[in-house]
Every structure is written in structure tokens, then in C-alpha cells.
Design a protein around this motif. Structure first.
Motif, mmCIF file in Angstrom:
data_model
loop_
_atom_site.group_PDB
_atom_site.id
_atom_site.type_symbol
_atom_site.label_atom_id
_atom_site.label_comp_id
_atom_site.label_asym_id
_atom_site.label_seq_id
_atom_site.Cartn_x
_atom_site.Cartn_y
_atom_site.Cartn_z
ATOM 1 N N UNK A 55 0.813 -1.215 0.000
ATOM 2 C CA UNK A 55 0.000 0.000 0.000
ATOM 3 C C UNK A 55 0.851 1.271 0.000
ATOM 4 N N UNK B 147 3.807 3.620 -1.513
ATOM 5 C CA UNK B 147 4.520 3.905 -2.760
ATOM 6 C C UNK B 147 5.509 5.034 -2.487
ATOM 7 N N UNK C 6 0.675 6.627 0.835
ATOM 8 C CA UNK C 6 -0.086 5.451 1.271
ATOM 9 C C UNK C 6 -1.418 5.423 0.538
ATOM 10 N N UNK C 7 -1.804 4.244 0.078
ATOM 11 C CA UNK C 7 -3.011 4.125 -0.743
ATOM 12 C C UNK C 7 -4.264 3.713 0.025
ATOM 13 N N UNK C 8 -4.097 3.173 1.244
ATOM 14 C CA UNK C 8 -5.275 2.590 1.904
ATOM 15 C C UNK C 8 -5.587 3.134 3.301
ATOM 16 N N UNK D 4 -11.563 6.761 -1.197
ATOM 17 C CA UNK D 4 -10.129 6.503 -1.094
ATOM 18 C C UNK D 4 -9.332 7.645 -1.700
ATOM 19 N N UNK E 6 -3.945 6.914 -11.648
ATOM 20 C CA UNK E 6 -3.626 5.567 -12.141
ATOM 21 C C UNK E 6 -4.340 4.482 -11.358
ATOM 22 N N UNK E 7 -4.521 4.714 -10.066
ATOM 23 C CA UNK E 7 -5.144 3.706 -9.204
ATOM 24 C C UNK E 7 -6.660 3.851 -9.153
ATOM 25 N N UNK E 8 -7.195 4.723 -9.999
ATOM 26 C CA UNK E 8 -8.649 4.874 -10.057
ATOM 27 C C UNK E 8 -9.230 5.749 -8.966
ATOM 28 N N UNK E 9 -8.366 6.512 -8.294
ATOM 29 C CA UNK E 9 -8.834 7.353 -7.192
ATOM 30 C C UNK E 9 -9.065 8.797 -7.650
ATOM 31 N N UNK E 10 -9.029 8.997 -8.943
ATOM 32 C CA UNK E 10 -9.441 10.248 -9.592
ATOM 33 C C UNK E 10 -8.644 11.491 -9.189
ATOM 34 N N UNK F 80 -7.572 12.275 -6.207
ATOM 35 C CA UNK F 80 -7.770 12.689 -4.813
ATOM 36 C C UNK F 80 -6.492 12.392 -4.012
#
Lengths: 71, 206
Positions: B81, B83, B100-102, B115, B156-160, B162
Motif C-alpha cells: 500500500x 509507494x 499510502x493508498x489505503x 479513497x 492511475x489507481x482509479x482514485x481520480x 484525490x
């Protein structure tokens, strides 16, 4: 910056698929994005527990803590 | 653990008065930690020692001066999670970031609980920081490049696009200039929390 992608087929029950779709709507995520996020979260929880940490939820108002059981 | 990639980015060379090409790497590597130890710390440590000798609170000096990048990278290595990114120019580390992604969710009402990419740490090399305790800035735009990297990771991770972060007080103005929303002082973290919406991310990238 995207790395190479690999594809898999995911078989879900009607209930699981409904849950997945509900979460995707709620979180504004594609199914792929949500599964990737879920995988990362699962790995983080698994790793932290493997090094002896415990996971809790804390009630913001009462400050009561409840341990999350992860098998 | 992470796939490493390189993208071309621009920094502003203050002395030369012109833009120069740098590289944005999607990983913090041992050579970056080596740069932190051998090039960054020899500038940071004397400043903190001077502050202490003068009886000035460390918070009035470079506020990221206590960060230990070697430890932070060790802690993040096992976790998918997390990067990391570095900005390189002339073979030297100009900036680093861990995201951090999560672990965090959006606070802005229009995107509440969605997210986002949370910037845990972002730092420009001391020779790029300027201010009262360092020489004039060598390169500008390192911070903007790192914010841009976080936004692009989010996309890239689909979090638009944010993103969110808690800012060191010295950096509050910078994040406002990036177009982020200041949601105020977080008493738990003792820092202001900033967040960016999809629309703000589009504006930043345009």
C-alpha cells in the motif's frame, strides 16, 4: 509509470458480486481498483499482525476500543 | 517490491534562471538513502545544532529535520500500500516522498470516505528549501513535482486524483498554492490537514 498487467477471472456468488458493486458505487471505484485496494489493505493488516500488532476499531465518541479478529 | 519507472520532469534552476530536465523515479532506492546520509544530513544537522545552541525551538528551523528516511523506507518496504518517489537531477536526490493508498479516507464532504493517496512524507533536499537557515534555493518545483506524482498515482489507481496530507506548518502556504483545501488543524496530528478533489487535481495538472 504503469507496470505490466496480468489478468485473472474472478468467480463470485451473486451476494459477493452485489457487495462488490455496492462498494464500487459507494467508493467511486472500478471493480479492478477496488479489488486492488482491498488486496493492499489485506496485505497491510496481515503483515502488521504477523509482526505482533493488533487491530482495533475505536468509537470516536466513547473512545471504546474493540479488537478486530483476523484469521 | 515496487515496480520502478522513470519519467521526465522539469525543475527550475535558480542560478541559471531556466528550466532543467530532471527525473521522477517511482521508488526510493539505496542510492537515495545514501544521498540523504551523505549530502542532506550534513546540511541539516548543523542547522539543528545551531538552533539548539541558540536556545531556539527546533520547530522554528527546518521542520522535517528530524525525519530519518532510512527508517521510513525500511518500514514501508513490506507494504504494497506504500509507494515512494524520488526526484533526481545530476545524479543527486533532490526530493523524496512516501505515499499510502489505503490508510486514509477523504474528509471533504463531497468525497467523504472515498479513497485517496495520502502523502505521508515529502521533502525537498535542504539546498532546495531556502528560508532563514539554508542558502538560497538551488532548484525550485521539487515539491510541485512530488505533489504531481501523488496526483498521477491517484489517477492511475482509479482514485481520480484525490490526495491528502497533514502539512508541516512551514508548508501550509505551499499546499494552498497547489490548490488544495485546508480543512484546518487536526488536534490528533497537531498539523493542518489538506485535501485535493478531482476537480482541483485537474486544475493542478492543467
Amino acid at each position: 509509470m504503469a507496470s505490466a498487467k496480468r489478468t485473472m477471472t474472478l468467480n463470485l456468488s451473486d451476494a459477493d458480486m452485489a457487495l462488490l458493486e455496492e462498494l464500487c458505487m459507494k467508493k467511486d471505484l472500478s471493480k479492478t481498483a477496488l479489488v486492488r485496494q482491498a488486496l493492499r489493505l489485506y496485505q497491510m493488516v496481515d503483515y502488521r499482525m504477523s509482526v505482533g500488532e493488533k487491530m482495533f476499531f475505536e468509537n470516536d465518541k466513547t473512545r471504546a476500543k474493540a479488537e478486530v479478529m483476523v484469521i | 517490491m515496487s515496480d520502478s519507472s522513470v519519467a521526465k520532469v522539469s525543475l527550475y534552476d535558480v542560478e541559471a534562471g531556466d528550466f532543467v530536465q530532471a527525473q521522477l523515479h517511482s521508488n526510493i532506492e539505496p542510492r537515495n538513502i545514501s544521498d540523504w546520509e551523505t549530502l542532506w544530513l550534513p546540511m541539516v544537522v548543523p542547522v539543528r545544532q545551531r538552533l539548539a545552541a541558540l536556545g531556539i525551538p527546533l520547530s522554528q528551523g527546518p521542520q522535517s529535520g528530524h525525519w530519518r528516511w532510512n527508517q521510513k523506507v525500511q518500514e514501508m518496504l513490506p507494504l504494497h500500500a506504500k509507494k515512494s518517489f524520488t526526484v533526481m537531477l545530476g545524479g543527486i536526490t533532490q526530493g523524496m516522498m512516501i505515499a499510502d493508498l489505503v490508510s486514509h479516507k477523504c474528509e471533504i464532504l463531497s468525497q467523504k470516505n472515498k479513497d485517496l493517496v495520502y502523502i505521508e512524507y515529502a521533502e525537498s533536499a535542504p539546498w532546495n528549501q531556502g528560508g532563514k537557515w539554508y542558502p538560497p534555493k538551488r532548484y525550485k518545483l521539487v515539491g510541485s513535482v512530488l505533489v504531481g506524482a501523488a496526483i498521477n498515482l491517484s489517477i492511475q489507481e482509479g482514485l481520480r486524483g484525490r490526495i491528502g496530507l497533514h502539512a508541516l506548518p512551514q508548508a501550509n502556504d505551499f499546499y494552498l498554492k497547489c490548490g488544495m483545501t485546508d480543512l484546518g488543524f487536526d488536534t490528533a496530528k497537531k498539523m493542518n490537514y489538506f485535501e485535493m478533489t478531482e476537480a482541483q487535481a485537474i486544475t493542478f495538472n492543467s
